[in-house]
Structure formats: structure tokens, C-alpha cells
Design an enzyme around this catalytic site. Structure first.
Site, PDB file in Angstrom:
ATOM      1  CG  LEU A   1      -1.946  -1.184   1.274  1.00 28.63           C
ATOM      2  CD1 LEU A   1      -2.747  -0.854   2.817  1.00 28.63           C
ATOM      3  CD2 LEU A   1      -2.998  -0.963   0.325  1.00 28.63           C
ATOM      4  CG  ASP A   2       0.446   4.121  -3.293  1.00 30.19           C
ATOM      5  OD1 ASP A   2       1.271   2.856  -3.691  1.00 30.19           O
ATOM      6  OD2 ASP A   2      -0.208   4.467  -3.702  1.00 30.19           O
ATOM      7  CE1 TYR A   3       5.567   7.892   4.672  1.00 34.70           C
ATOM      8  CE2 TYR A   3       4.158   9.824   3.787  1.00 34.70           C
ATOM      9  CZ  TYR A   3       5.203   9.334   4.597  1.00 34.70           C
ATOM     10  OH  TYR A   3       5.755   9.935   5.664  1.00 34.70           O
TER      11      TYR A   3
ATOM     12  CB  THR B   1      -2.842   3.741   0.211  1.00 39.94           C
ATOM     13  OG1 THR B   1      -2.689   4.368  -1.099  1.00 39.94           O
ATOM     14  CG2 THR B   1      -4.073   2.684   0.249  1.00 39.94           C
TER      15      THR B   1
ATOM     16  NE  ARG C   1      -2.251   6.584  -3.923  1.00 36.61           N
ATOM     17  CZ  ARG C   1      -2.842   7.501  -2.790  1.00 36.61           C
ATOM     18  NH1 ARG C   1      -3.286   8.596  -3.323  1.00 36.61           N
ATOM     19  NH2 ARG C   1      -2.784   7.055  -1.550  1.00 36.61           N
TER      20      ARG C   1
END
Ligand code: URA
Length: 249
Positions: free
Chosen positions: A102-104, A106, A192
Site C-alpha cells: 500500500l502506498d505511503y 494509502t 490512483r
């Protein structure tokens, strides 16, 4: 019960082939007796396994469900010293790794495990595990754009595979909408990029479900171990999905 050479390799004794050689050479004992037969099945949790006179330590499989907050890197180390997801685990002595990323920015459901086989399958798109995200996006996408999110969007690394998408809520005052997306792939910043592609950039993003697992009972930053019933259900689902050729259950 598992094959002895597999357990030895798993415990980091040596490669599977070298472990087989050790067994044939009589260097391995199970419960005090030398075992030379390849494929002998043993119980890794209860049998005493000794190689070259040393007892091997087996790590039990651990499966953790973390509610990842934003502002944390999905990694076990960060060269720049930023907070990583494993910093949130207190008192977990096994070396666990995140399943996917998961992104920073998210938040949401992230599994961590030392069960490499399960992790690889869960992360592989061919198993069609549902990953469900809720995204607040800028503006209000039309029904046609929401349909495109579900059927497939052309991104620079190719078309996204079919999933599901629906509009959950519109905040007209703030000019934003909440969209729920179910995907089976795990490409870098996929949600995204999909939302960018329809002209409605993500404001916030959260993963709310992975297969049947949800965030119920957890606050951001908290985690819990999966129950053995949940682990079995995950494994059964993977077998079922593979048997159905990746079609949805
Ligand atoms: N898609 C994204 O864009 N980011 C995530 O963190 C997960 C899925």
C-alpha cells in the site's frame, strides 16, 4: 505432516537438493532415529529434528492483519529512516513481510506473514483475490466513467483487468465523490492511476477488504493475528480460484 526435505529447506538448513543429500547421507535424525528415506513425513511442530547433531528451530507461520495508517512505508526497512509497517508490530519475533504494497498515503488492510508460499499466491493476479478500495475522488464521475473503471482502463503498462466499481456517495458541497473499486491486480499505484485516467484524481485511498477479510474491530495502526480458520479459508479460496481458472467464486 510435511516432507522432511521440505521442512529442512524451509528452516534454512540448505537448499532442497542439499537437504536431500544430507538425509541420504544419514545426517538427519527424527526423534532420535536416523532417517535416510527421502519423502519421510514428519510433523514440524512436534517432531524433534536434528541435523549434524544440531536441533533445527522451526519458525511457525504467522499471519497478521494490519490496519495500515497513512504516513507509513510498506516495507521492513527504509534507508531514509521513515516509519515502516513492521515498526507497528510490537512483540512479534518472527520476521514477517508485507503481502503486496500500500502506498505511503494509502491506509487500510495489509497482511504480513512469514508464509512465503501463501504470500506469493495472494499477491499473484492469476488467483483473482478481491482487493477492495474506497477512494474519495475529486469531482463526481459519470456512470459511464464508473463503468470504465470496472471494465478496464488503458494505463501506460497496459489495460487493467475487469473488476467492479460503484459510486457510493457524493459530497456536492466539497465537490468530491466516494468510489468503491474491486480489483485483482496489484500494479504500482494502480487505483490512483485508474482514477487519474478518468479525470478524477484520488484525494484519499483506503483498502477495506482483501478476499473475505475486513478491517472490522481495528483502528489505524492496530493489528491482529488471523485465526487458523481464516488462514484455512484463505487457502481454500486460493485452491478454489485456481480450480475455476481464475473465474470469480
Ligand atoms: N492502488 C493505489 O493506487 N495505491 C495503493 O496503495 C493501492 C492500490
Amino acid at each position: 505432516m510435511e516432507r522432511l526435505q521440505k521442512i529442512l529447506a524451509h528452516a534454512g538448513v540448505a537448499s532442497r537438493r542439499h537437504c536431500e543429500e544430507l538425509i541420504v547421507q544419514g545426517k538427519v535424525q527424527v526423534n532420535g532415529a536416523v532417517v535416510r528415506e527421502l519423502g519421510t513425513r514428519v510433523n514440524p511442530l512436534t517432531d524433534k529434528i536434528v541435523v549434524n547433531g544440531r536441533r533445527i528451530q522451526l519458525e511457525q507461520h504467522v499471519h497478521l492483519l494490519l490496519y495500515k495508517p497513512t504516513g507509513v512505508i510498506t516495507s521492513v526497512t527504509d534507508p531514509q529512516g521513515r516509519r515502516v509497517v513492521t515498526d507497528l508490530l510490537k512483540g512479534v519475533k518472527e520476521r514477517v513481510y508485507p503481502v503486496g504494497r500500500l502506498d505511503y498515503d494509502t491506509s487500510g488492510l495489509l497482511l504480513l506473514t512469514n508464509d512465503g508460499g501463501l504470500a506469493n499466491k495472494l499477491a499473484h493476479p492469476s488467483y483473482e483475490i478481491d482487493k477492495v478500495y474506497r477512494a474519495w475522488v475529486r469531482g463526481v464521475p459519470t456512470a459511464e466513467k464508473v463503468r470504465k473503471l470496472a471494465t478496464g482502463i488503458r494505463l501506460e503498462d497496459g489495460m487493467t483487468s475487469p473488476g467492479e466499481a460503484r459510486l457510493i456517495k457524493v459530497d456536492a458541497g466539497k465537490g468530491k465523490a466516494l468510489v468503491e473499486l474491486t480489483i485483482h491486480e496489484g500494479r504500482n499505484r494502480q487505483v490512483r492511476r485508474m482514477c487519474d485516467a478518468i479525470g478524477h484524481p484520488v484525494i484519499t485511498l483506503e483498502r477495506i477488504r482483501l478476499d473475505f477479510l475486513t478491517l472490522e474491530g481495528l483502528a489505524p495502526g492496530q493489528y491482529r493475528p488471523l485465526t487458523s480458520a481464516e488462514v484455512d479459508r484463505l487457502k481454500q479460496g486460493l485452491i478454489q480460484n485456481k480450480r475455476d481458472g481464475g473465474r470469480k467464486r
